[in-house]
Design a protein around this motif. Structure first.
Motif, mmCIF file in Angstrom:
data_model
loop_
_atom_site.group_PDB
_atom_site.id
_atom_site.type_symbol
_atom_site.label_atom_id
_atom_site.label_comp_id
_atom_site.label_asym_id
_atom_site.label_seq_id
_atom_site.Cartn_x
_atom_site.Cartn_y
_atom_site.Cartn_z
ATOM 1 N N MET A 31 -0.698 12.345 1.067
ATOM 2 C CA MET A 31 -1.004 10.947 1.331
ATOM 3 C C MET A 31 -1.828 10.313 0.219
ATOM 4 O O MET A 31 -1.701 9.127 -0.070
ATOM 5 C CB MET A 31 -1.759 10.822 2.657
ATOM 6 N N PHE A 32 -2.714 11.114 -0.386
ATOM 7 C CA PHE A 32 -3.636 10.556 -1.368
ATOM 8 C C PHE A 32 -3.496 11.165 -2.753
ATOM 9 O O PHE A 32 -4.364 10.998 -3.588
ATOM 10 C CB PHE A 32 -5.078 10.730 -0.873
ATOM 11 N N GLY A 33 -2.423 11.865 -2.991
ATOM 12 C CA GLY A 33 -2.286 12.553 -4.260
ATOM 13 C C GLY A 33 -1.751 11.695 -5.396
ATOM 14 O O GLY A 33 -1.696 12.119 -6.540
ATOM 15 N N GLY A 34 -1.356 10.460 -5.072
ATOM 16 C CA GLY A 34 -0.859 9.590 -6.130
ATOM 17 C C GLY A 34 0.567 9.905 -6.533
ATOM 18 O O GLY A 34 1.088 9.341 -7.483
ATOM 19 N N ARG A 64 2.582 1.379 2.674
ATOM 20 C CA ARG A 64 1.421 0.471 2.629
ATOM 21 C C ARG A 64 1.032 0.038 4.036
ATOM 22 O O ARG A 64 -0.139 0.037 4.387
ATOM 23 C CB ARG A 64 1.759 -0.728 1.739
ATOM 24 N N ARG A 69 -6.896 12.915 -11.151
ATOM 25 C CA ARG A 69 -6.041 13.425 -10.075
ATOM 26 C C ARG A 69 -5.790 14.918 -10.235
ATOM 27 O O ARG A 69 -5.767 15.661 -9.259
ATOM 28 C CB ARG A 69 -4.709 12.678 -10.082
ATOM 29 N N ARG A 113 -3.258 15.698 1.289
ATOM 30 C CA ARG A 113 -3.141 15.627 -0.168
ATOM 31 C C ARG A 113 -1.939 14.794 -0.584
ATOM 32 O O ARG A 113 -1.977 14.036 -1.547
ATOM 33 C CB ARG A 113 -3.004 17.031 -0.752
ATOM 34 N N MET A 162 2.254 3.381 -3.534
ATOM 35 C CA MET A 162 2.396 2.496 -2.370
ATOM 36 C C MET A 162 3.164 1.221 -2.697
ATOM 37 O O MET A 162 3.840 0.665 -1.838
ATOM 38 C CB MET A 162 1.013 2.109 -1.854
ATOM 39 N N TRP A 203 -15.188 4.345 4.555
ATOM 40 C CA TRP A 203 -13.927 5.021 4.233
ATOM 41 C C TRP A 203 -14.115 5.901 2.998
ATOM 42 O O TRP A 203 -13.713 7.073 2.963
ATOM 43 C CB TRP A 203 -12.812 3.988 4.017
ATOM 44 N N TYR A 210 -6.423 2.126 8.179
ATOM 45 C CA TYR A 210 -7.658 1.487 7.698
ATOM 46 C C TYR A 210 -8.200 0.522 8.748
ATOM 47 O O TYR A 210 -9.412 0.414 8.946
ATOM 48 C CB TYR A 210 -7.367 0.749 6.395
ATOM 49 N N GLN A 259 -11.032 7.531 -5.635
ATOM 50 C CA GLN A 259 -9.700 7.921 -5.180
ATOM 51 C C GLN A 259 -8.972 6.753 -4.513
ATOM 52 O O GLN A 259 -7.799 6.487 -4.803
ATOM 53 C CB GLN A 259 -9.852 9.067 -4.172
ATOM 54 N N LEU A 260 -9.665 6.059 -3.632
ATOM 55 C CA LEU A 260 -9.024 4.974 -2.890
ATOM 56 C C LEU A 260 -8.689 3.814 -3.817
ATOM 57 O O LEU A 260 -7.662 3.141 -3.647
ATOM 58 C CB LEU A 260 -9.928 4.524 -1.738
ATOM 59 N N PHE A 313 -8.711 16.920 -8.974
ATOM 60 C CA PHE A 313 -8.962 16.943 -7.528
ATOM 61 C C PHE A 313 -7.690 16.977 -6.698
ATOM 62 O O PHE A 313 -7.724 16.734 -5.507
ATOM 63 C CB PHE A 313 -9.815 15.731 -7.136
ATOM 64 N N GLY A 314 -6.583 17.262 -7.312
ATOM 65 C CA GLY A 314 -5.319 17.196 -6.583
ATOM 66 C C GLY A 314 -4.985 18.437 -5.784
ATOM 67 O O GLY A 314 -4.015 18.472 -5.054
ATOM 68 N N HIS A 323 -5.701 1.260 -2.466
ATOM 69 C CA HIS A 323 -6.005 0.885 -1.086
ATOM 70 C C HIS A 323 -6.950 -0.311 -1.024
ATOM 71 O O HIS A 323 -7.019 -0.982 -0.004
ATOM 72 C CB HIS A 323 -6.606 2.074 -0.338
ATOM 73 N N PHE A 324 -7.674 -0.542 -2.103
ATOM 74 C CA PHE A 324 -8.519 -1.735 -2.174
ATOM 75 C C PHE A 324 -7.927 -2.660 -3.223
ATOM 76 O O PHE A 324 -7.782 -2.281 -4.388
ATOM 77 C CB PHE A 324 -9.949 -1.370 -2.582
ATOM 78 N N ALA A 336 -0.658 2.840 5.912
ATOM 79 C CA ALA A 336 -2.018 3.052 5.419
ATOM 80 C C ALA A 336 -2.951 1.962 5.939
ATOM 81 O O ALA A 336 -4.048 2.240 6.426
ATOM 82 C CB ALA A 336 -2.019 3.091 3.905
ATOM 83 N N PHE A 367 -0.103 8.840 7.662
ATOM 84 C CA PHE A 367 -1.013 7.730 7.945
ATOM 85 C C PHE A 367 -0.937 7.335 9.411
ATOM 86 O O PHE A 367 -1.941 6.962 10.030
ATOM 87 C CB PHE A 367 -0.698 6.531 7.050
ATOM 88 N N LEU A 385 -7.926 4.188 -7.013
ATOM 89 C CA LEU A 385 -6.768 4.658 -7.772
ATOM 90 C C LEU A 385 -5.487 4.506 -6.969
ATOM 91 O O LEU A 385 -4.440 4.142 -7.499
ATOM 92 C CB LEU A 385 -6.946 6.129 -8.156
ATOM 93 N N ASP A 386 -5.577 4.808 -5.692
ATOM 94 C CA ASP A 386 -4.387 4.759 -4.854
ATOM 95 C C ASP A 386 -3.991 3.329 -4.492
ATOM 96 O O ASP A 386 -2.946 3.120 -3.880
ATOM 97 C CB ASP A 386 -4.623 5.553 -3.562
#
Lengths: 177, 177
Positions: free
Chosen positions: A97-100, A111, B95, A95, A104, A139, A118, B147-148, B98-99, B153-154, A114, A64, B150-151
């Motif tokens: 970073m965003f693969g779950g 966090r 995930r 991947r 976070m 985004w 953002y 995705q965001l 698309f992982g 980020h929002f 990230a 990030f 799920l992660d």
DNA sequence: GTGGTATGTTGACATCGTCTACATATTATG
DNA sequence: CATAATATGTAGACGATGTCAACATACCAC
């Protein structure tokens, strides 16, 4: 012996792990392998990372930070392309970073890293009527595009042109229909 | 004994694996566990899936089929929300799909399943000037948003409203700036 | 019925994450 | 400067996993 202690093992581990990540993928990334590459025993990493997940979290946070730098240097219009470029150049890092795999909620520094990235995007939408919505949409757009490109869902000969065209077809309006 | 042969082990394995996937996550999903749940020995799965990756590919393909169904039933405007809803309801499946763990190039049936879902989106943009670009942008947008979200980020109290607002702020124009 | 094939089982191996116990270097304290 | 406390690294073990090879049993074609 003065080689009993490594010097800066955490950094060495992150470097080794980062290399393995990009070169052989996330599946090949093990604590033991990172330890081997750093020239220490298989249990040394546990003095600096409580478990594998923590190492992954640190790698993701690094990611990030890198992404934030790449974005911050860009004028608004090209920021989206910079985002996609980062994803394509560092696919495994992206991947991770965003693969779950790394929640976070459990890693505040993740966090923060990230949110830092953002912020760069939010800045670019300051003048628009509802900046937080526009930024979220932007985004989402660039992130989704990156992910789908990485997964091979779009097969185009000229990738860069495709990215420009897709990003160019979108407008951010002020009112929902 | 008539219980030596299982009857339909592939389906049983997929069912067991699918359950474990959604309930305990991808990390907890092992061939051996699926075999256990299906009541067979730890090596039985190898008669139907060459390796773990192949089982994941089958699960992912299932996922694309589900997603396609969900989308096809929707009028254009609500299709995006349906996409996000699917991601939020089946996070682990999403995930997996698309992982990047399962390369589409290696599993034609995966590619077909994915293309099938994509078709539903393309249909919705038939009348627009450059449908393939608009569809790609729309897919990117809803995918990134999913995705965001799920992660994490929002972070919004009213998720559904947020999704509607974000999707509502976007227009698909005909010419790039 | 008999032989071939599909399906399932058993046992083994290397690798991994992680735990506990131990060893050695570094730092703080007198 | 000596020594105690702490930080860092090592050695060995355990259970779980993916996968391979060898063997067993059921089903199907002839």
């Amino acid at each position: 012996m003065s080689t009993y202690h490594h010097g800066d093992l955490p950094a060495a581990l992150l470097r080794a792990a980062g290399r393995t990540l990009e070169r052989r993928g996330l599946a090949a990334l093990s604590l033991r392998e990172a330890a081997r590459r750093a020239g220490v025993s298989h249990n040394a990493p546990y003095r600096h990372f409580p478990d594998r997940e923590a190492l992954l979290a640190a790698l993701a946070a690094e990611g990030f930070a890198m992404l934030g730098e790449r974005l911050r240097g860009q004028p608004g219009r090209e920021m989206g392309e910079a985002y996609v470029r980062f994803a394509l150049q560092q696919p495994q890092r992206f991947r991770l970073m965003f693969g779950g795999l790394v929640p976070m909620t459990k890693y505040p520094e993740l966090r923060n890293a990230a949110q830092g990235a953002y912020q760069a995007l939010i800045e670019a939408f300051k003048e628009l009527p509802r900046p937080e919505l526009a930024a979220a949409a932007a985004w989402s757009l660039v992130h989704g595009l990156s992910q789908l490109l990485l997964d091979g869902h779009f097969t185009h000969t000229d990738r860069e042109a495709f990215v420009r065209d897709v990003l160019g077809v979108v407008r951010f309006a002020q009112r929902a229909a």
